[in-house]
Design a protein around this motif. Structure first.
Motif, PDB file in Angstrom:
ATOM      1  N   HIS A 112      27.998  83.816  -7.875  1.00 59.48           N
ATOM      2  CA  HIS A 112      27.049  82.707  -7.887  1.00 59.48           C
ATOM      3  C   HIS A 112      25.779  83.162  -8.574  1.00 59.48           C
ATOM      4  CE1 HIS A 112      29.763  80.280  -5.532  1.00 59.48           C
ATOM      5  NE2 HIS A 112      29.805  81.205  -4.540  1.00 59.48           N
ATOM      6  N   GLU A 113      24.657  83.168  -7.884  1.00 54.53           N
ATOM      7  CA  GLU A 113      23.388  83.555  -8.500  1.00 54.53           C
ATOM      8  C   GLU A 113      23.021  85.008  -8.204  1.00 54.53           C
ATOM      9  OE1 GLU A 113      21.869  81.667 -10.539  1.00 54.53           O
ATOM     10  OE2 GLU A 113      23.211  79.965 -10.200  1.00 54.53           O
ATOM     11  N   ASN A 114      23.851  85.652  -7.449  1.00 57.77           N
ATOM     12  CA  ASN A 114      23.538  87.049  -7.069  1.00 57.77           C
ATOM     13  C   ASN A 114      24.212  88.023  -8.058  1.00 57.77           C
ATOM     14  OD1 ASN A 114      22.128  86.200  -4.764  1.00 57.77           O
ATOM     15  ND2 ASN A 114      24.044  86.098  -3.591  1.00 57.77           N
ATOM     16  N   VAL A 115      23.428  89.016  -8.484  1.00 57.60           N
ATOM     17  CA  VAL A 115      23.939  90.053  -9.395  1.00 57.60           C
ATOM     18  C   VAL A 115      23.713  91.429  -8.734  1.00 57.60           C
ATOM     19  CG1 VAL A 115      23.752  91.138 -11.659  1.00 57.60           C
ATOM     20  CG2 VAL A 115      23.476  88.645 -11.428  1.00 57.60           C
ATOM     21  N   GLU A 116      24.773  92.155  -8.584  1.00 52.42           N
ATOM     22  CA  GLU A 116      24.676  93.482  -7.967  1.00 52.42           C
ATOM     23  C   GLU A 116      25.490  94.485  -8.795  1.00 52.42           C
ATOM     24  OE1 GLU A 116      25.996  93.350  -3.990  1.00 52.42           O
ATOM     25  OE2 GLU A 116      24.400  91.969  -3.305  1.00 52.42           O
ATOM     26  N   PRO A 117      25.016  95.741  -8.875  1.00 53.76           N
ATOM     27  CA  PRO A 117      25.797  96.770  -9.594  1.00 53.76           C
ATOM     28  C   PRO A 117      27.044  97.132  -8.804  1.00 53.76           C
ATOM     29  CG  PRO A 117      23.865  97.770  -8.577  1.00 53.76           C
ATOM     30  CD  PRO A 117      23.722  96.286  -8.373  1.00 53.76           C
ATOM     31  N   LEU A 118      28.147  97.200  -9.518  1.00 60.31           N
ATOM     32  CA  LEU A 118      29.402  97.543  -8.877  1.00 60.31           C
ATOM     33  C   LEU A 118      29.685  99.049  -8.960  1.00 60.31           C
ATOM     34  CD1 LEU A 118      31.979  96.532  -7.478  1.00 60.31           C
ATOM     35  CD2 LEU A 118      33.011  96.300  -9.763  1.00 60.31           C
ATOM     36  N   CYS A 119      29.460  99.650 -10.139  1.00 63.61           N
ATOM     37  CA  CYS A 119      29.694 101.084 -10.329  1.00 63.61           C
ATOM     38  C   CYS A 119      28.865 101.577 -11.515  1.00 63.61           C
ATOM     39  CB  CYS A 119      31.167 101.399 -10.514  1.00 63.61           C
ATOM     40  SG  CYS A 119      31.905 100.596 -11.956  1.00 63.61           S
ATOM     41  N   LEU A 120      28.842 102.912 -11.688  1.00 65.45           N
ATOM     42  CA  LEU A 120      28.093 103.545 -12.772  1.00 65.45           C
ATOM     43  C   LEU A 120      29.092 104.132 -13.762  1.00 65.45           C
ATOM     44  CD1 LEU A 120      25.306 104.424 -13.884  1.00 65.45           C
ATOM     45  CD2 LEU A 120      25.618 106.584 -12.643  1.00 65.45           C
ATOM     46  N   MET A 121      28.889 103.814 -15.061  1.00 65.79           N
ATOM     47  CA  MET A 121      29.779 104.293 -16.115  1.00 65.79           C
ATOM     48  C   MET A 121      29.030 105.325 -16.970  1.00 65.79           C
ATOM     49  SD  MET A 121      31.596 100.725 -17.309  1.00 65.79           S
ATOM     50  CE  MET A 121      30.038 100.034 -17.857  1.00 65.79           C
ATOM     51  N   MET A 122      29.720 106.412 -17.254  1.00 68.30           N
ATOM     52  CA  MET A 122      29.125 107.495 -18.045  1.00 68.30           C
ATOM     53  C   MET A 122      30.124 107.915 -19.116  1.00 68.30           C
ATOM     54  SD  MET A 122      27.453 109.892 -15.081  1.00 68.30           S
ATOM     55  CE  MET A 122      26.739 110.984 -16.298  1.00 68.30           C
ATOM     56  N   GLY A 123      29.594 108.344 -20.289  1.00 64.66           N
ATOM     57  CA  GLY A 123      30.451 108.792 -21.374  1.00 64.66           C
ATOM     58  C   GLY A 123      29.656 109.014 -22.634  1.00 64.66           C
ATOM     59  N   SER A 124      30.336 109.363 -23.690  1.00 67.84           N
ATOM     60  CA  SER A 124      29.712 109.570 -25.000  1.00 67.84           C
ATOM     61  C   SER A 124      30.813 109.537 -26.045  1.00 67.84           C
ATOM     62  CB  SER A 124      28.960 110.892 -25.060  1.00 67.84           C
ATOM     63  OG  SER A 124      29.864 111.984 -24.924  1.00 67.84           O
ATOM     64  N   CYS A 125      30.365 109.413 -27.295  1.00 65.52           N
ATOM     65  CA  CYS A 125      31.292 109.443 -28.421  1.00 65.52           C
ATOM     66  C   CYS A 125      30.757 110.448 -29.425  1.00 65.52           C
ATOM     67  CB  CYS A 125      31.425 108.061 -29.059  1.00 65.52           C
ATOM     68  SG  CYS A 125      32.565 108.044 -30.474  1.00 65.52           S
ATOM     69  N   ILE A 126      31.534 111.520 -29.623  1.00 66.87           N
ATOM     70  CA  ILE A 126      31.114 112.548 -30.558  1.00 66.87           C
ATOM     71  C   ILE A 126      31.696 112.263 -31.917  1.00 66.87           C
ATOM     72  CG2 ILE A 126      30.888 114.303 -28.757  1.00 66.87           C
ATOM     73  CD1 ILE A 126      33.580 115.404 -29.588  1.00 66.87           C
ATOM     74  N   GLY A 127      30.939 112.734 -32.962  1.00 63.58           N
ATOM     75  CA  GLY A 127      31.398 112.504 -34.315  1.00 63.58           C
ATOM     76  C   GLY A 127      30.501 113.215 -35.293  1.00 63.58           C
ATOM     77  N   SER A 128      30.703 112.943 -36.524  1.00 60.19           N
ATOM     78  CA  SER A 128      29.917 113.561 -37.579  1.00 60.19           C
ATOM     79  C   SER A 128      28.694 112.715 -37.872  1.00 60.19           C
ATOM     80  CB  SER A 128      30.759 113.739 -38.851  1.00 60.19           C
ATOM     81  OG  SER A 128      31.890 114.551 -38.587  1.00 60.19           O
ATOM     82  N   GLU A 129      27.588 113.443 -38.172  1.00 64.07           N
ATOM     83  CA  GLU A 129      26.348 112.754 -38.541  1.00 64.07           C
ATOM     84  C   GLU A 129      25.627 113.649 -39.540  1.00 64.07           C
ATOM     85  OE1 GLU A 129      23.728 109.596 -38.565  1.00 64.07           O
ATOM     86  OE2 GLU A 129      25.560 109.742 -37.360  1.00 64.07           O
ATOM     87  N   PHE A 130      25.471 113.201 -40.754  1.00 59.51           N
ATOM     88  CA  PHE A 130      24.836 113.973 -41.812  1.00 59.51           C
ATOM     89  C   PHE A 130      23.700 113.162 -42.390  1.00 59.51           C
ATOM     90  CE2 PHE A 130      29.230 115.349 -41.547  1.00 59.51           C
ATOM     91  CZ  PHE A 130      29.125 116.725 -41.551  1.00 59.51           C
ATOM     92  N   GLN A 131      22.659 113.915 -42.846  1.00 63.68           N
ATOM     93  CA  GLN A 131      21.550 113.230 -43.497  1.00 63.68           C
ATOM     94  C   GLN A 131      20.845 114.192 -44.448  1.00 63.68           C
ATOM     95  OE1 GLN A 131      19.027 111.901 -40.343  1.00 63.68           O
ATOM     96  NE2 GLN A 131      18.284 113.966 -39.847  1.00 63.68           N
TER      97      GLN A 131
END
Length: 775
Positions: A112-131
């Motif tokens: 309805h109008e109530n919003v509550e956090p259900l769980c915490l998500m953690m992660g990352s995406c590794i890759g190449s980065e050049f400049q």
């Protein structure tokens, strides 16, 4: 109508508490991670629920989670109604399509109008980065036939490494880049050198170079420049400097305009340096300093050439020609040392590398000056030394000289590839060394000890060593010939004659190698006493023995003799030839009964000292004689005072046929009494014979002989004839007149006047001793 309402709360939560944290780990682009989360409704009524990772505006309007909506896929996507006590499964998929830094975001549950956090998500995406550090490289105007270089940096800020390769297909060999390909690890920055080297005159040259990267989009950098002809130099600046040193010149820049000049000098020439930028305010003069620092020498007319070009805002330019002459290097340092001969000396020389890359130098040593024509020395070290770029390293030289001299060396370090070198002037003055070593020799006096001394010949010819020592009791062979490149051992013998410790010098002389000084610590322990001399005698009888010793000195020696007891007597001195045996006669004349101990010391300043223990054993006196007298004649009985002080002696005779002049005599210590008479009565015919009592006289009168008997102080004196005989006092004696009857005789006894002797005699000699004659 009655309407009843029942209020209830929403009880929707995770079945497993461990699902409060969903960790997707570190994924690569294109990989998928999925998590299944069961949710239960414990409410009494159905609950409509919508899951989202986007924060509702009422909760966090500016949340960064909005950027992650495209990488998370949640099932169910639409609102779902959960019946009471119903459990549904929610699937969360993480599908990254780009590099994402580690994040931590919440999964929200909207009811309805109530919003509550259900769980915490953690992660990352590794890759190449050049400049690239820049996308545009302007080279400006480059003179035809010259080259200009700029630096370009490429950084890998990602977590994965990648290979790279530069493509310059459309650059017509006007531009080049180094390195053209390779591999770049994560977190590493590589520097590229981009060179512009135009051949033909051309304006506005432009080229795009593309860097192709593995698993990453290509990177492009634009290169621009112009090729112009060189204007005539305004001035030629001549520089002269010793290689690897500096020479500086100033260029005068005059700004007559009303605007400030911000100039970027274009410097060419490898060994010319100046500021990258200079500002000249209006209507002023500014000096621009050019520094010439050559790293290699110039040969003949092959000068170091360069130029500096100033682009003026007015469209004009100032060109200066730079000409440099690099002279040979001077000594890095002049080192002067004073070092002892026969002793290794270590000299440390720093070797410098003026290049950014490692260099190998060949080490050479040359003798440039010597005071002596034939100095015998060695100067050794490694033949090569490697020095890292822009660094220095110490080179170790070992110097050894056998003789005193003054030497000057040139120690050079040369790069054999380039011919560049550096050198030191090493001046060494060699002085006479001190003691090279100390040898300690310890032994008893007159007991030899040896030491093996090593003589080493480093030369290619035979040499002779002569040994000298200030101590006469150290013997050695000399001279000693040692063949080339060999060694020889010489035996030193130490035979001390006097006790004590001495520090003496031992020198080994060699005309080719100089003097080798050594120190000898000679410790002579006093010799043990000689074998004792044992004397056995009775009181009043002197006995003699010989003490024999060897003269080990190299010359004849006068030995003084001394005894520490008055009962022993020796000569004051005795002369003994070298390497001969000497003897001293020792006389023992006791003055008391029992044993005495003494020391005989025989001393010579050259032959040393001998100590003989003396042991004297004295027993009670024994009867002496017999002494044979003819009737009417006399004799002398030696008698000596053996005591240490003057004594008064009392004399007793046990037969009236013998007469003494006095019955008491005072004799000084160690003296004899002369003119002491003892006579026999020629008219007496009594017979006497000894009995078991030595003090008792037996005899009888003969017919026709008259004896006048008068007693004076206990002694019989003869009045008819006055026979005076010299008598010397001894200890005891038996007197027998000449007669056919050997039993006729008398016994003489004497004692001193001391209380002890008087008591002893009175106990043995009765007062009527001479009246007891048997007729």
């Amino acid at each position: 109508m009655v309407v009843e309402f029942e209020a209830y709360s929403f009880l929707v939560f995770l079945v497993q508490p461990r699902h409060k944290l969903l960790s997707f780990g570190a994924l690569q682009v294109g990989h998928i991670a999925s998590k299944c989360v069961p949710i239960v409704n414990k409410s009494k009524a159905p609950v409509p629920m919508l899951l989202t990772v986007v924060d509702p505006p009422s909760v966090l309007p500016t949340s960064s989670a909005n950027k992650l909506t495209d990488v998370f896929h949640i099932t169910p996507k639409t609102p779902v109604v959960i019946q009471p006590n119903e459990t549904i499964s929610v699937t969360v998929k993480f599908k990254p399509n780009r590099r994402i830094k580690p994040f931590s975001e919440k999964l929200y549950m909207q009811i309805h109008e109530n919003v509550e956090p259900l769980c915490l998500m953690m992660g990352s995406c590794i890759g190449s980065e050049f400049q690239l550090d820049r996308k545009y490289l302007p080279f400006g105007m480059v003179v035809q036939g010259c080259q200009s270089s700029l630096k370009l940096l490429l950084s890998n800020t990602g977590e994965l490494g990648a290979r790279f390769c530069w493509s310059r297909d459309n650059c017509d060999n006007l531009f080049s880049i180094t390195p053209a390909s390779g591999y770049l690890s994560p977190g590493v920055t590589i520097t590229f050198i981009v060179d512009f080297h135009p051949i033909n005159l051309q304006q506005n040259i432009r080229c795009d170079m593309e860097c192709k990267l593995e698993n990453f989009k290509p990177l492009v950098v634009s290169l621009t420049g112009s090729c112009v002809s060189m204007p005539s130099p305004r001035e030629i600046l001549n520089f002269t400097a010793v290689v690897r040193q500096q020479d500086k010149k100033n260029i005068v820049l005059t700004n007559k305009s009303g605007e400030t000049w911000q100039l970027f000098p274009e410097m060419s020439g490898e060994y010319f340096l100046g500021q990258d930028t200079i500002q000249v305010v209006p209507h002023s003069v500014k000096l621009y300093e050019v520094t010439y620092t050559p790293l290699v020498m110039t040969e003949h007319d092959n000068k170091h050439m360069g130029s500096v070009f100033f682009r003026l805002p007015e469209g004009q330019g100032l060109l200066y020609s730079l000409v440099g002459t690099a002279e040979p290097p001077v000594a890095v340092a002049r080192i002067a040392k004073e070092v002892p001969s026969k002793t290794p000396h270590i000299e440390i020389l720093p070797v410098f590398n003026w290049l950014p890359v490692a260099q190998r130098f060949k080490v050479t040593t040359n003798l440039t000056k010597s005071e002596k024509f034939d100095p015998v020395f060695t100067l050794t070290g490694n033949d090569y030394i490697d020095v890292p770029g822009n660094s220095d390293r110490d080179h170790r030289l070992t110097f050894f000289s056998y003789k005193e001299c003054s030497l000057i060396f040139k120690v050079s370090f040369t790069n054999e590839d380039s011919g560049e070198y550096q050198f030191y002037d090493l001046a060494l003055r060699v002085f006479k060394c001190g003691s090279l070593d100390t040898f300690k020799l310890e032994t008893f006096v007159r007991k030899p000890i040896t030491y093996e001394l090593k003589l080493k010949n480093p030369l290619n010819s035979v040499v002779n060593f002569n040994i000298s020592c200030s101590a006469s009791d150290v013997q050695f062979p000399t001279p000693n010939s040692v063949p080339a490149k060999t060694m020889k051992y010489v035996t030193l013998e130490y035979l001390p004659l006097h006790p004590g410790e001495n520090h003496v010098r031992l020198d080994i002389h060699c005309s080719e190698l100089g003097v080798f000084p050594y120190e000898l610590v000679l410790n002579a322990v006093p010799a043990p006493k000689e074998k004792p001399l044992i004397f056995n005698t009775s009181l009043g009888i002197a006995v003699s023995l010989e003490a024999q010793f060897n003269n080990l000195a190299h010359t004849k020696a006068d030995f003084g003799c001394k005894v520490d007891h008055n009962d022993f007597h020796v000569d004051k001195s005795v002369l003994v030839a070298s390497a001969h045996t000497g003897s001293v006669e020792v006389t023992y004349e006791p003055s008391s009964l029992g044993s005495v101990h003494a020391l005989l010391t025989i001393t010579s300043t050259t032959g040393g000292e001998f100590i003989f223990p003396l042991i004297g054993k004295c027993t009670p006196p024994k009867p002496q004689g017999p002494i044979v007298l003819k009737p009417g004649t006399g004799t002398t009985i030696p008698f000596k005072n053996v005591f240490r002080e003057t004594k008064t002696f009392m004399l007793y005779l046990d037969c009236p046929s013998f007469v003494l002049k006095n019955n008491t005599e005072t004799i000084k210590s160690k003296k004899t009494k002369p003119d002491y008479p003892l006579v026999s009565d020629p008219f007496s015919s009594s017979l006497f014979s000894s009995t078991s009592d030595p003090l008792r006289c037996l005899g009888r009168e003969q017919e026709g002989i008259h004896i006048a008997d008068r007693r004076t102080n206990g002694f019989n004196l003869i009045e008819r004839e006055n026979y005076l005989i010299n008598m010397c006092v001894s200890i005891s004696g038996e007197i027998l007149p000449a007669s056919e009857d050997p039993r006729r005789g008398a016994r003489l006894l004497w004692t001193c006047s001391s209380a002890a002797c008087d008591r002893e005699m009175k106990s043995k000699v009765p007062l009527d001793l001479f009246q007891r004659c048997l007729g």
